[in-house]
Write a protein that holds these residues in place. Structure first.
Motif, short mmCIF file in Angstrom:
data_model
loop_
_atom_site.label_atom_id
_atom_site.label_comp_id
_atom_site.label_asym_id
_atom_site.label_seq_id
_atom_site.Cartn_x
_atom_site.Cartn_y
_atom_site.Cartn_z
N UNK A 115 -27.37 25.78 11.72
CA UNK A 115 -26.74 26.35 12.91
C UNK A 115 -26.76 25.36 14.07
N UNK A 116 -27.89 24.69 14.25
CA UNK A 116 -28.01 23.70 15.32
C UNK A 116 -27.07 22.53 15.10
N UNK A 117 -26.96 22.06 13.89
CA UNK A 117 -26.08 20.93 13.58
C UNK A 117 -24.61 21.26 13.86
N UNK A 118 -24.23 22.51 13.61
CA UNK A 118 -22.84 22.92 13.90
C UNK A 118 -22.58 22.88 15.40
N UNK A 119 -23.58 23.25 16.19
CA UNK A 119 -23.43 23.24 17.64
C UNK A 119 -23.33 21.82 18.17
N UNK A 120 -24.14 20.92 17.61
CA UNK A 120 -24.24 19.56 18.14
C UNK A 120 -23.18 18.60 17.58
N UNK A 157 -26.93 12.11 24.64
CA UNK A 157 -27.51 12.78 25.79
C UNK A 157 -27.09 14.25 25.86
N UNK A 158 -25.81 14.54 25.53
CA UNK A 158 -25.34 15.92 25.54
C UNK A 158 -26.03 16.73 24.44
N UNK A 159 -26.15 16.14 23.25
CA UNK A 159 -26.81 16.81 22.12
C UNK A 159 -28.26 17.14 22.45
N UNK A 186 -32.16 21.40 23.47
CA UNK A 186 -33.20 21.99 24.30
C UNK A 186 -32.86 23.43 24.65
N UNK A 187 -31.59 23.69 24.99
CA UNK A 187 -31.17 25.04 25.34
C UNK A 187 -31.19 25.96 24.12
N UNK A 188 -30.83 25.40 22.97
CA UNK A 188 -30.86 26.19 21.73
C UNK A 188 -32.28 26.61 21.39
N UNK A 189 -33.21 25.69 21.49
CA UNK A 189 -34.62 26.00 21.20
C UNK A 189 -35.18 26.98 22.23
N UNK A 190 -34.74 26.85 23.47
CA UNK A 190 -35.16 27.80 24.51
C UNK A 190 -34.70 29.21 24.16
N UNK A 194 -28.23 28.26 28.56
CA UNK A 194 -28.56 29.02 27.35
C UNK A 194 -27.38 29.91 26.95
N UNK A 195 -26.69 30.43 27.95
CA UNK A 195 -25.51 31.26 27.71
C UNK A 195 -24.44 30.48 26.96
#
Length: 304
Positions: free
Chosen positions: A4-9, A15-17, A22-26, A64-65
């Motif tokens: 799931x994280x890899x799809x987002x990144x 730097x953006x990733x 960080x927001x995903x883990x939060x 996070x949103x």
């Protein structure tokens, strides 16, 4: 989790990733998702949005949103997403107004800042402060600068450049926040002291990097602000300088100055006014009155 994280990144810069991760883990922590095998998408969107709404700081809440919008289908959940987005924008606006009110009382004036830069004798501190003041540069613009003693045929397109050309200095920006929208930026700085300070910084060198890590490596995005911190006059930072300059534009009524700031920084005028203008202490009125037509300010020349 990893899938799931890899799809987002996917296709993001380093730097953006890093920021998105960080927001995903939060968000996972906020949802008490300790099982790494379970993706956020398996949860109810209502529960995810409810958790996000508990974050007090609206900027953090927004970061996070954005992750939630990456995971869940926006079109299928438009009403729910828009309601949360509206509240975040309102809270960010309230926070900005409060900050602006405080900054308006504590920041030095435009004249004080201009004088401090004019009197600065440290070449690097002068160069950094001048570029932030006159061209409203961001940290990135300055942290990635190579300085050249004379013009040449080609320059590294992944770096920014200050080039001494006789009595003037050419400033080329290939790397800055909004380069994909505005493209390469080029300024000719025809200011005697600036040229002298650049030459002093260079010494006998044909080329020098303005900032680098101790091992000679390039500074990363997360380190820009910390590297520049001690090289800005009056203990200010990049954002504060932009606010001071914008306040001057407001007080002089100079729309030309505002356009110049927008062009130099690579930021729309609407964003400048909503995010950086410390005189912007309340939302703009949507009501049109006769009095408004009588309060038109005129552009004035601003020295370069």
């Amino acid at each position: 989790m990893e899938r799931e994280l890899n799809r987002i990144l996917k296709n993001m810069t380093e730097s953006t990733a890093k920021s998105y991760k960080s927001s995903y883990l939060r968000l996972r922590k906020l949802l008490n998702l300790t099982d790494k095998r379970k993706p956020i998408k398996k949860m109810s969107l209502a529960d995810v949005l409810s958790a996000i709404e508990t974050i007090e700081n609206p900027s953090t809440r927004h970061s996070v949103f954005v992750i939630a919008k990456k995971i869940f289908d926006y079109e299928k959940n438009k009403d729910a997403f828009d309601a949360v987005d509206k509240k975040i924008r309102e809270d960010k606006r309230t926070l900005q107004v409060n900050k602006n009110g405080i900054l308006d009382k504590t920041l030095p004036t435009y004249k004080e800042l201009k004088t401090a830069i004019k009197n600065e004798i440290n070449p690097k501190k002068y160069i950094v402060s001048f570029l932030m003041f006159k061209l409203t540069c961001r940290n990135m613009d300055i942290a990635l600068i190579d300085v050249h003693a004379k013009p040449k045929e080609n320059y590294d397109e992944n770096r920014n450049h200050l080039i001494v050309d006789g009595l003037k200095v050419i400033f080329i920006r290939n790397k800055y926040k909004t380069v994909k929208k505005y493209g390469q930026k080029k300024n000719v700085i025809n200011v005697k002291k600036f040229t002298e300070m650049v030459k002093t910084f260079l010494g006998d060198s044909e080329k020098k990097t303005l900032f680098s890590q101790r091992n000679g490596g390039e500074i990363t995005g997360s380190s820009f602000a910390s590297y520049l911190k001690k090289f800005i006059v009056l203990g200010l930072n990049e954002g504060q300088i932009v606010k001071i300059v914008l306040k001057q534009a407001d007080e002089t009524g100079s729309y030309n100055m505002l356009r110049t700031i927008s062009n130099n920084r690579g930021t729309s005028i609407s964003v400048l006014l909503s995010e950086y203008d410390i005189s912007n202490l309340k939302p703009p009125s949507t009501e049109i009155t006769n009095e408004q037509t009588q309060d038109v300010k005129h552009d004035v020349e601003v020295d370069v």
